[in-house]
Design a protein around this motif. Sequence first.
Motif, PDB file in Angstrom:
ATOM      1  N   THR A  29      -5.180  10.012   0.205  1.00 22.08           N
ATOM      2  CA  THR A  29      -3.729   9.957   0.125  1.00 22.08           C
ATOM      3  C   THR A  29      -3.243  11.019  -0.858  1.00 22.08           C
ATOM      4  O   THR A  29      -3.980  11.417  -1.767  1.00 22.08           O
ATOM      5  CB  THR A  29      -3.254   8.559  -0.342  1.00 22.08           C
ATOM      6  OG1 THR A  29      -1.829   8.504  -0.301  1.00 22.08           O
ATOM      7  CG2 THR A  29      -3.716   8.267  -1.755  1.00 22.08           C
ATOM      8  N   ARG A  67      -4.869  15.574  -3.140  1.00 16.50           N
ATOM      9  CA  ARG A  67      -5.402  14.505  -2.291  1.00 16.50           C
ATOM     10  C   ARG A  67      -6.505  13.765  -3.041  1.00 16.50           C
ATOM     11  O   ARG A  67      -7.421  14.383  -3.585  1.00 16.50           O
ATOM     12  CB  ARG A  67      -5.939  15.067  -0.975  1.00 16.50           C
ATOM     13  CG  ARG A  67      -4.850  15.390   0.028  1.00 16.50           C
ATOM     14  CD  ARG A  67      -5.391  15.457   1.445  1.00 16.50           C
ATOM     15  NE  ARG A  67      -4.302  15.422   2.407  1.00 16.50           N
ATOM     16  CZ  ARG A  67      -3.765  14.325   2.907  1.00 16.50           C
ATOM     17  NH1 ARG A  67      -4.234  13.137   2.520  1.00 16.50           N
ATOM     18  NH2 ARG A  67      -2.784  14.377   3.776  1.00 16.50           N
ATOM     19  N   VAL A 110      -8.221   6.774  -1.387  1.00  9.34           N
ATOM     20  CA  VAL A 110      -7.359   5.588  -1.503  1.00  9.34           C
ATOM     21  C   VAL A 110      -8.029   4.570  -2.427  1.00  9.34           C
ATOM     22  O   VAL A 110      -9.207   4.235  -2.253  1.00  9.34           O
ATOM     23  CB  VAL A 110      -7.106   4.953  -0.121  1.00  9.34           C
ATOM     24  CG1 VAL A 110      -6.403   3.607  -0.261  1.00  9.34           C
ATOM     25  CG2 VAL A 110      -6.275   5.899   0.745  1.00  9.34           C
ATOM     26  N   HIS A 112       0.171   4.938  -0.094  1.00  5.09           N
ATOM     27  CA  HIS A 112       0.114   4.583   1.327  1.00  5.09           C
ATOM     28  C   HIS A 112      -1.307   4.677   1.857  1.00  5.09           C
ATOM     29  O   HIS A 112      -2.061   5.587   1.500  1.00  5.09           O
ATOM     30  CB  HIS A 112       1.016   5.517   2.139  1.00  5.09           C
ATOM     31  CG  HIS A 112       1.040   5.184   3.596  1.00  5.09           C
ATOM     32  ND1 HIS A 112       1.738   4.120   4.096  1.00  5.09           N
ATOM     33  CD2 HIS A 112       0.421   5.777   4.665  1.00  5.09           C
ATOM     34  CE1 HIS A 112       1.577   4.067   5.393  1.00  5.09           C
ATOM     35  NE2 HIS A 112       0.782   5.068   5.774  1.00  5.09           N
ATOM     36  N   SER A 113      -1.659   3.714   2.722  1.00  6.92           N
ATOM     37  CA  SER A 113      -2.945   3.735   3.408  1.00  6.92           C
ATOM     38  C   SER A 113      -2.718   3.314   4.851  1.00  6.92           C
ATOM     39  O   SER A 113      -2.469   2.135   5.133  1.00  6.92           O
ATOM     40  CB  SER A 113      -3.953   2.792   2.742  1.00  6.92           C
ATOM     41  OG  SER A 113      -5.115   2.665   3.544  1.00  6.92           O
TER      42      SER A 113
END
Length: 264
Positions: free
Chosen positions: A138, A156, A159, A232-233
């Motif tokens: 993410t 990046r 997660v 967010h995932s």
Amino acid sequence: MLTRIGGLLRQAESTDNPHEADAFLAAAQRLATAASVDLAVARAHTAGRERRATPVQRLIAIGEAGRKGLRTYAQLFLAIAAANDVQCDITTTSTVIYAYGFASDIDVCEALYSSLLVQMVRASDAYLRSGTYKEETTVRTVVETRGGRRVRTRVRRPVAAVTARLNFQSAFAARIGRRLAEAKQDAEQEAAAAAPGTALVLRDKQIELRDFYRSTSEARGSWRGPGVGVGHSSDARRAGDRAGRQARLGTAPELPTPARRLPR
């Protein structure tokens, strides 16, 4: 039998004709004797059935202050409440929900919440153990100091487990809300087709609840939902949505009664 005996007692007590009153009372006594029922019990039963229900306020404890994940727990209860004619206020810490509605509707919400909460937590735990969220990355904003200046860069990163859990549970709760809303719509349509006056009764119920909420609620501001400050995932959200589709909407056998507070 209690209803039949209570009805006869009610007729005996409401008539002005003493002969009719004696006849109804005698009939009630015969039934009560045959069924070994006390007349006072039958009278109380009838009074309870005929008592008009009115909206109430009830406090629902979601969890202790500072506990992680309370927002997704609260989101689940709010989704259930929205489909069961229950309006809610919630504290900024997501620890307590103030539910406004008819007692029977709030009872349904608590029973559903008790069952679905267990299913949601178990499903999210199983998802985290699978480790599939680790394959996803993410974008995050990182603040660094360069030459005396603060520089923001987007990088990046994998997660995090907490991000995966919250996304999973949020998607689970959202799916449950949609399923219950669809079930409610189907039930109301069937009831309206069977009894033409159903729509008017439901409308009167909504108006009564709205008026009660407006006169009782002291809420100010707005609740910050489960998405605040959470990464967010996509993988976790898809998995949570699937689990929400498969969840049982009945009361879990291990939780036969509604739970007011989450276990530590």
